[in-house]
Scaffold this active site. Structure first.
Site, short mmCIF file in Angstrom:
data_model
loop_
_atom_site.label_atom_id
_atom_site.label_comp_id
_atom_site.label_asym_id
_atom_site.label_seq_id
_atom_site.Cartn_x
_atom_site.Cartn_y
_atom_site.Cartn_z
N GLY A 62 -10.54 13.46 -9.36
CA GLY A 62 -9.83 12.61 -8.08
C GLY A 62 -10.54 11.59 -7.69
O GLY A 62 -11.50 11.04 -8.41
N ILE B 114 -12.92 11.21 -5.25
CA ILE B 114 -14.25 11.41 -5.00
C ILE B 114 -15.02 11.77 -6.22
O ILE B 114 -16.07 11.04 -6.53
CB ILE B 114 -14.44 12.76 -4.22
CG1 ILE B 114 -14.06 12.53 -2.68
CG2 ILE B 114 -15.95 13.34 -3.90
CD1 ILE B 114 -13.61 13.75 -2.04
N ARG C 198 -6.99 18.71 -13.55
CA ARG C 198 -5.65 19.33 -13.55
C ARG C 198 -4.95 18.47 -14.89
O ARG C 198 -4.13 18.84 -15.73
CB ARG C 198 -4.44 19.34 -12.55
CG ARG C 198 -4.94 20.50 -11.71
CD ARG C 198 -4.15 20.41 -10.52
NE ARG C 198 -4.35 18.98 -9.84
CZ ARG C 198 -3.72 18.69 -8.75
NH1 ARG C 198 -2.55 19.57 -8.27
NH2 ARG C 198 -3.82 17.59 -8.15
N THR D 192 -19.42 20.02 -2.83
CA THR D 192 -19.12 19.40 -1.87
C THR D 192 -17.74 19.37 -1.55
O THR D 192 -17.17 18.79 -0.80
CB THR D 192 -19.60 17.76 -1.74
OG1 THR D 192 -18.84 17.45 -2.81
CG2 THR D 192 -21.11 17.75 -1.79
N GLU E 289 -18.18 29.62 6.49
CA GLU E 289 -18.83 28.69 7.47
C GLU E 289 -18.47 29.07 8.62
O GLU E 289 -17.11 29.42 9.36
CB GLU E 289 -18.44 27.33 7.12
CG GLU E 289 -18.75 26.53 5.78
CD GLU E 289 -18.12 25.32 5.57
OE1 GLU E 289 -17.88 24.61 6.34
OE2 GLU E 289 -18.35 24.83 4.49
N HIS F 76 -21.83 21.25 5.93
CA HIS F 76 -20.70 20.56 5.58
C HIS F 76 -20.73 19.04 6.30
O HIS F 76 -20.20 18.80 7.09
CB HIS F 76 -19.51 21.30 6.44
CG HIS F 76 -18.32 20.98 5.92
ND1 HIS F 76 -17.36 22.17 5.87
CD2 HIS F 76 -17.68 20.04 5.17
CE1 HIS F 76 -16.25 21.41 5.12
NE2 HIS F 76 -16.38 20.37 4.81
N GLY G 71 -20.46 16.36 4.39
CA GLY G 71 -19.83 15.29 3.31
C GLY G 71 -19.36 14.06 3.97
O GLY G 71 -19.63 12.84 3.34
#
Length: 317
Positions: free
Chosen positions: A153, A155, A175, A234, A265, A283, A285
């Site tokens: 995608g 990212i 996908r 990530t 988390e 976390h 990112g």
């Protein structure tokens, strides 16, 4: 006057700029408790949720005027979208601002893990015995190596650009295969997931958390990877079977891992903390000053568009 409840203390000035006529129900501390949400949701028109923080259906039921849930974050597994849809509530997210910083961190984790930066930093700061020398503390370069991107995608594509600039070759699994022009631009080749795992020197996970992707990387998949390969996550913690990953790392079935997300988390298994070949981040990112402001702006724009009778740019239901 319309009213929006903002669950956590994200940047506020963007909401004030875009929604000047709205009443902002904003936490005086870091966040609203569940009990506070139950009380304050009673007369709000919109709720701003924040990724990683669950919005319960109980709170939704406590908000009879609620028309919109605007998520601060790209991933929206913190919202029961199907339930909201049944109640006629529009749900949006804020994907665009998270793309570049998440890809940036993934690239950083790749470098830090392969070049043993985390391990060496810890040893030096803790004043552990570390011998210096030309043939000591050797690591692995990324130049000429193959990066396997799971999830091409926005990212994934942003990460591919960075990796190509660093001299890496790109394969990907998605996908759907991306268009030929994008493949050519990135020098990327589509392969089945098993082939990607078997052939890649670094595997980066860049998929949303869904019923399909939950624990998509488990004991079987880790066993397919090279003993010299690194796993970078990530995306979301539950995409990986964390216990299987710990075992694979302890048994040196893979060379190391760079992790920004975890299965439960903020709980991180001691085994992961103790492994020298693992780089851990809490976390982060999207955690830059600039990104947080951009996210607030986009969330506010989604709200403004919807209540002005326009289609929100990031509607997901």
């Amino acid at each position: 006057m319309k009213k929006v409840l903002i669950m956590l203390a994200v940047p506020r000035c963007q909401f004030e700029q875009v929604l000047p006529e709205w009443e902002l129900v904003y936490p005086s501390n870091e966040f609203f408790t569940h009990d506070e949400l139950m009380t304050k949701a009673a007369d709000v028109d919109a709720i701003v949720t924040v990724y990683g923080n669950k919005l319960s259906n109980e709170v939704i039921d406590a908000a009879p005027k609620l028309k919109m849930i605007a998520n601060f974050g790209a991933g929206y597994d913190n919202i029961d979208v199907e339930y909201a849809t049944k109640k006629g509530i529009v749900v949006t997210n804020s994907p665009d601002p998270v793309t570049e910083p998440t890809a940036e961190l993934a690239m950083g984790l790749m470098i830090a893990t392969a070049r043993r930066m985390g391990e060496m930093n810890t040893m030096l700061k803790n004043k552990e015995a570390l011998k210096w020398g030309v043939m000591r503390n050797l690591s692995t370069t990324l130049v000429g190596k193959q990066l396997g991107i799971v999830g091409m995608g926005a990212i994934g594509k942003a990460l591919a650009r960075r990796a190509v600039a660093s001299g890496m070759q790109i394969v990907y699994h998605n996908r759907k295969q991306v268009d030929a022009a994008t493949e050519q631009q990135l020098g990327a080749r589509y392969v089945p997931l098993d082939e990607l795992l078997k052939s890649s020197d670094v595997v980066s996970l860049n998929v949303p958390l869904t019923a399909v992707t939950k624990r998509m990387i488990g004991e079987r998949e880790l066993a397919l990877m090279k003993p010299s390969a690194y796993l970078i996550n990530t995306a979301r913690g539950p995409v990986v079977d964390e216990a299987a990953l710990v075992t694979a790392l302890q048994n040196k079935e893979i060379a190391g891992a760079g992790l920004d997300v975890f299965e439960n988390e903020p709980i991180i298994p001691d085994a992961l903390r103790e492994l020298p070949n693992v780089v851990l981040m809490p976390h982060l990112g999207t955690a830059t000053h600039e990104t947080r402001g951009e996210m607030s702006l986009l969330v506010a724009e989604n709200i403004r568009c919807f209540f002005n009778g326009e289609t929100p740019p990031n509607r997901i239901n």
